[in-house]
Design a protein around this motif. Structure first.
Motif, PDB file in Angstrom:
ATOM      1  N   LEU A  35       0.455  17.921  -8.224  1.00  0.00           N
ATOM      2  CA  LEU A  35      -0.703  18.469  -8.937  1.00  0.00           C
ATOM      3  C   LEU A  35      -1.896  17.514  -8.844  1.00  0.00           C
ATOM      4  CD1 LEU A  35       0.915  19.900 -12.219  1.00  0.00           C
ATOM      5  CD2 LEU A  35       0.358  21.112 -10.138  1.00  0.00           C
ATOM      6  N   ARG A  36      -1.611  16.217  -8.970  1.00  0.00           N
ATOM      7  CA  ARG A  36      -2.702  15.225  -8.910  1.00  0.00           C
ATOM      8  C   ARG A  36      -3.337  15.159  -7.523  1.00  0.00           C
ATOM      9  NH1 ARG A  36       0.909  11.964 -11.902  1.00  0.00           N
ATOM     10  NH2 ARG A  36       0.295  11.897 -14.091  1.00  0.00           N
ATOM     11  N   MET A  37      -2.493  15.258  -6.506  1.00  0.00           N
ATOM     12  CA  MET A  37      -2.977  15.119  -5.128  1.00  0.00           C
ATOM     13  C   MET A  37      -3.724  16.363  -4.636  1.00  0.00           C
ATOM     14  SD  MET A  37      -1.929  12.178  -3.809  1.00  0.00           S
ATOM     15  CE  MET A  37      -0.697  10.905  -4.051  1.00  0.00           C
ATOM     16  N   ASN A  38      -3.403  17.533  -5.235  1.00  0.00           N
ATOM     17  CA  ASN A  38      -3.979  18.798  -4.741  1.00  0.00           C
ATOM     18  C   ASN A  38      -4.554  19.628  -5.886  1.00  0.00           C
ATOM     19  OD1 ASN A  38      -2.747  18.755  -1.794  1.00  0.00           O
ATOM     20  ND2 ASN A  38      -1.079  18.227  -3.174  1.00  0.00           N
ATOM     21  N   PRO A  39      -5.441  19.033  -6.691  1.00  0.00           N
ATOM     22  CA  PRO A  39      -5.902  19.726  -7.905  1.00  0.00           C
ATOM     23  C   PRO A  39      -6.668  21.014  -7.634  1.00  0.00           C
ATOM     24  CG  PRO A  39      -7.268  17.794  -7.460  1.00  0.00           C
ATOM     25  CD  PRO A  39      -6.117  17.737  -6.509  1.00  0.00           C
ATOM     26  N   GLU A  40      -7.245  21.130  -6.411  1.00  0.00           N
ATOM     27  CA  GLU A  40      -8.096  22.287  -6.127  1.00  0.00           C
ATOM     28  C   GLU A  40      -7.313  23.519  -5.679  1.00  0.00           C
ATOM     29  OE1 GLU A  40      -6.881  20.691  -2.356  1.00  0.00           O
ATOM     30  OE2 GLU A  40      -7.558  19.711  -4.188  1.00  0.00           O
ATOM     31  N   ARG A  41      -6.017  23.373  -5.396  1.00  0.00           N
ATOM     32  CA  ARG A  41      -5.215  24.491  -4.880  1.00  0.00           C
ATOM     33  C   ARG A  41      -4.602  25.276  -6.043  1.00  0.00           C
ATOM     34  NH1 ARG A  41      -4.501  24.255   0.671  1.00  0.00           N
ATOM     35  NH2 ARG A  41      -2.978  25.923   0.509  1.00  0.00           N
ATOM     36  N   GLY A  63       3.435  24.859  -9.408  1.00  0.00           N
ATOM     37  CA  GLY A  63       3.878  23.546  -9.882  1.00  0.00           C
ATOM     38  C   GLY A  63       4.107  23.552 -11.384  1.00  0.00           C
ATOM     39  N   CYS A  64       3.193  24.203 -12.131  1.00  0.00           N
ATOM     40  CA  CYS A  64       3.340  24.286 -13.594  1.00  0.00           C
ATOM     41  C   CYS A  64       4.522  25.181 -13.986  1.00  0.00           C
ATOM     42  CB  CYS A  64       2.059  24.810 -14.236  1.00  0.00           C
ATOM     43  SG  CYS A  64       0.727  23.598 -14.228  1.00  0.00           S
ATOM     44  N   LEU A  65       4.736  26.252 -13.230  1.00  0.00           N
ATOM     45  CA  LEU A  65       5.892  27.117 -13.498  1.00  0.00           C
ATOM     46  C   LEU A  65       7.206  26.371 -13.234  1.00  0.00           C
ATOM     47  CD1 LEU A  65       4.583  30.474 -11.978  1.00  0.00           C
ATOM     48  CD2 LEU A  65       4.945  29.977 -14.392  1.00  0.00           C
ATOM     49  N   ALA A  66       7.204  25.540 -12.188  1.00  0.00           N
ATOM     50  CA  ALA A  66       8.391  24.721 -11.901  1.00  0.00           C
ATOM     51  C   ALA A  66       8.624  23.719 -13.034  1.00  0.00           C
ATOM     52  CB  ALA A  66       8.215  23.985 -10.572  1.00  0.00           C
ATOM     53  N   LYS A  90       1.869   7.344 -14.009  1.00  0.00           N
ATOM     54  CA  LYS A  90       0.569   7.451 -13.330  1.00  0.00           C
ATOM     55  C   LYS A  90      -0.498   8.113 -14.209  1.00  0.00           C
ATOM     56  CE  LYS A  90       2.869   7.530  -8.902  1.00  0.00           C
ATOM     57  NZ  LYS A  90       3.518   8.378  -7.933  1.00  0.00           N
ATOM     58  N   GLY A  91      -0.175   8.331 -15.476  1.00  0.00           N
ATOM     59  CA  GLY A  91      -1.155   8.947 -16.375  1.00  0.00           C
ATOM     60  C   GLY A  91      -0.540  10.046 -17.199  1.00  0.00           C
ATOM     61  N   CYS A  92      -1.048  10.238 -18.391  1.00  0.00           N
ATOM     62  CA  CYS A  92      -0.478  11.211 -19.318  1.00  0.00           C
ATOM     63  C   CYS A  92      -0.564  12.637 -18.759  1.00  0.00           C
ATOM     64  CB  CYS A  92      -1.213  11.123 -20.658  1.00  0.00           C
ATOM     65  SG  CYS A  92      -0.605  12.308 -21.863  1.00  0.00           S
ATOM     66  N   GLY A  93       0.564  13.322 -18.798  1.00  0.00           N
ATOM     67  CA  GLY A  93       0.617  14.681 -18.266  1.00  0.00           C
ATOM     68  C   GLY A  93      -0.251  15.664 -19.021  1.00  0.00           C
ATOM     69  N   THR A  94      -0.449  15.434 -20.325  1.00  0.00           N
ATOM     70  CA  THR A  94      -1.286  16.363 -21.092  1.00  0.00           C
ATOM     71  C   THR A  94      -2.744  16.294 -20.634  1.00  0.00           C
ATOM     72  OG1 THR A  94      -1.367  14.675 -22.831  1.00  0.00           O
ATOM     73  CG2 THR A  94       0.141  16.514 -23.170  1.00  0.00           C
ATOM     74  N   GLU A  95      -3.183  15.099 -20.245  1.00  0.00           N
ATOM     75  CA  GLU A  95      -4.548  14.968 -19.707  1.00  0.00           C
ATOM     76  C   GLU A  95      -4.674  15.722 -18.385  1.00  0.00           C
ATOM     77  OE1 GLU A  95      -7.319  13.711 -21.073  1.00  0.00           O
ATOM     78  OE2 GLU A  95      -6.085  13.445 -22.862  1.00  0.00           O
ATOM     79  N   LEU A  96      -3.610  15.654 -17.596  1.00  0.00           N
ATOM     80  CA  LEU A  96      -3.596  16.382 -16.317  1.00  0.00           C
ATOM     81  C   LEU A  96      -3.677  17.887 -16.569  1.00  0.00           C
ATOM     82  CD1 LEU A  96      -3.308  16.232 -13.225  1.00  0.00           C
ATOM     83  CD2 LEU A  96      -0.828  16.286 -13.533  1.00  0.00           C
ATOM     84  N   ILE A  97      -2.941  18.364 -17.589  1.00  0.00           N
ATOM     85  CA  ILE A  97      -2.976  19.789 -17.945  1.00  0.00           C
ATOM     86  C   ILE A  97      -4.404  20.205 -18.305  1.00  0.00           C
ATOM     87  CG2 ILE A  97      -2.271  21.456 -19.735  1.00  0.00           C
ATOM     88  CD1 ILE A  97       0.484  20.032 -19.749  1.00  0.00           C
ATOM     89  N   LYS A  98      -5.071  19.372 -19.107  1.00  0.00           N
ATOM     90  CA  LYS A  98      -6.463  19.678 -19.490  1.00  0.00           C
ATOM     91  C   LYS A  98      -7.370  19.735 -18.257  1.00  0.00           C
ATOM     92  CE  LYS A  98      -6.287  17.373 -24.017  1.00  0.00           C
ATOM     93  NZ  LYS A  98      -6.745  16.199 -24.776  1.00  0.00           N
TER      94      LYS A  98
END
Length: 313
Positions: free
Chosen positions: A217-223, A230-233, A253-261
Motif C-alpha cells: 500500500l505504501r509503495m503503490n498509494p495511487e493504485r 490490499g485492504c480487503l486482504a 515503518k509507520g502507524c497503519g492508521t495513518e496509512l488508512i487516513k
C-alpha cells in the motif's frame, strides 16, 4: 475436419492452425473460431515436441480469447482443454519465453469461473507454484500466475485447502520481489486476499503477511484497485487474528492508521476503496485494545468524513 482426420500428422495440424489464424482479422469469422479452441488445444497436446506449432497454437488461442473478452463472451473451456494446456505447461516448463505466453493464456482462460474450475480439477495449482518459484524474476509470469491463483482461490467451489495453502509462501515472495511494480503487486495482493479468505494462513503467517500488504500500500498509494484489494486482504487477516490488527497499528515503518487516513484522502471519490477501508476498520474495532488505539488516533473524524462523502452507500 481436416485437422481431426489426421491428428498424428504434425504438418496437417500446423497448416490447419495457420489457416485458422488467417481468419482472426475477419470479425464475421469470430463465432466460428470460438468452436475451434478444443481442436487447437488438442493439436498442441499431441505435438508438444514442436515448439513452432506450440507458439502458433498459443498465439491463436490468445487472439480468440482476447476477442471474446472484448466482446463480453464467456469462454467456458472444459476439462479436456484445461488438461491439454496443463500438458503443454509441463512439457515446456523450462522455456521462459514460451511459458510467459502460456501463463498469459491461462490467466485469460481463468476469467471464466467454469474454466477456472476445470483448471483446478486437472491439478494446475502445484504447477503454478513451481513456475513462480522458478521464474520469480519474470514480471509477466508472476502477474499472470497470481491472477490465475486469485481466480482459482476465489471460485465458489472449495479447492483442496492444503494445495492452495502451498501457494502462500511463493505469492508472498512475488509481492516482496515486485513491490515497486504496481501491476504485479496488485495481482499478488488479490491472490493473497483470496488465500486469506480461504483460510490458507497459519498463526505464524498473520504478522509478516500484514506487514507485506502494508508495504504494498505504501509503495503503490495511487493504485485504487491495489489499495482496495490490499485492504480487503488485511481485513480478512484481522478477522482471523488480533495479531494482524496489532501488526497494522505497530508496524515498524509507520502507524497503519495513518496509512488508512492517507489512502482514504488520496481516493476519497472511490467508493470501492472507501468500502474496503471501512471493512478493515470494522474488523479492527472488534478487539478492545485496538479500538482504544484507534480512538486515540481520532479515527471517528475519518469515519464522519466517509459518511458525509457516501451518505447513501
Amino acid at each position: 475436419e481436416f485437422m481431426q482426420a489426421s491428428w498424428d500428422v504434425e504438418e496437417v495440424q500446423a497448416k490447419g492452425i495457420q489457416h485458422l489464424a488467417s481468419f482472426v482479422e475477419d470479425k464475421s469469422a469470430f463465432p466460428h473460431l470460438l468452436t475451434c479452441t478444443e481442436v487447437i488445444a488438442l493439436a498442441m497436446k499431441i505435438h508438444t515436441d514442436s515448439l513452432d506449432l506450440q507458439v502458433e497454437g498459443c498465439t491463436l488461442l490468445l487472439e480468440i480469447l482476447s476477442q471474446a473478452l472484448e466482446q463480453g463472451v464467456v469462454m467456458a473451456l472444459d476439462e479436456s482443454v484445461a488438461s491439454c494446456l496443463l500438458h503443454t505447461v509441463r512439457k515446456h516448463s523450462e522455456n521462459e519465453e514460451f511459458l510467459s505466453m502460456l501463463c498469459t493464456l491461462l490467466m485469460m482462460v481463468s476469467a471464466s469461473e467454469v474454466a477456472a474450475e476445470s483448471l483446478r480439477k486437472v491439478g494446475i495449482i502445484p504447477d503454478l507454484v513451481s513456475i513462480l518459484r522458478r521464474f520469480l524474476h519474470n514480471d509477466r509470469i508472476c502477474f499472470s500466475c497470481c491472477a490465475v491463483l486469485w481466480s482459482l482461490a476465489a471460485s465458489e467451489n472449495n479447492a483442496d485447502q492444503a494445495v492452495l495453502a502451498s501457494a502462500l509462501p511463493v505469492t508472498s515472495a512475488v509481492l516482496q520481489k515486485h513491490l515497486h511494480d504496481g501491476v504485479v503487486a496488485e495481482s499478488a495482493c488479490s491472490a493473497l486476499w483470496a488465500l486469506a479468505l480461504r483460510g490458507c494462513l497459519t498463526d505464524s503467517d498473520y504478522e509478516p503477511t500484514a506487514a507485506l500488504l502494508l508495504d504494498a500500500l505504501r509503495m503503490n498509494p495511487e493504485r485504487a484497485v491495489l489499495v482496495k484489494n490490499g485492504c480487503l486482504a488485511l481485513a480478512s487477516l484481522v478477522r482471523l487474528s488480533e495479531t494482524a490488527a496489532l501488526a497494522i497499528l505497530l508496524d515498524s515503518k509507520g502507524c497503519g492508521t495513518e496509512l488508512i487516513k492517507d489512502e482514504y484522502h488520496l481516493h476519497s471519490h472511490e467508493p470501492g476503496v472507501a468500502g474496503a477501508l471501512c471493512l478493515l476498520m470494522n474488523e479492527m474495532v472488534q478487539y478492545d485494545e485496538v479500538m482504544l488505539n484507534m480512538r486515540s488516533q481520532k479515527m471517528e473524524k475519518l469515519l464522519s468524513e466517509i459518511k458525509l462523502q457516501f451518505p447513501f452507500s
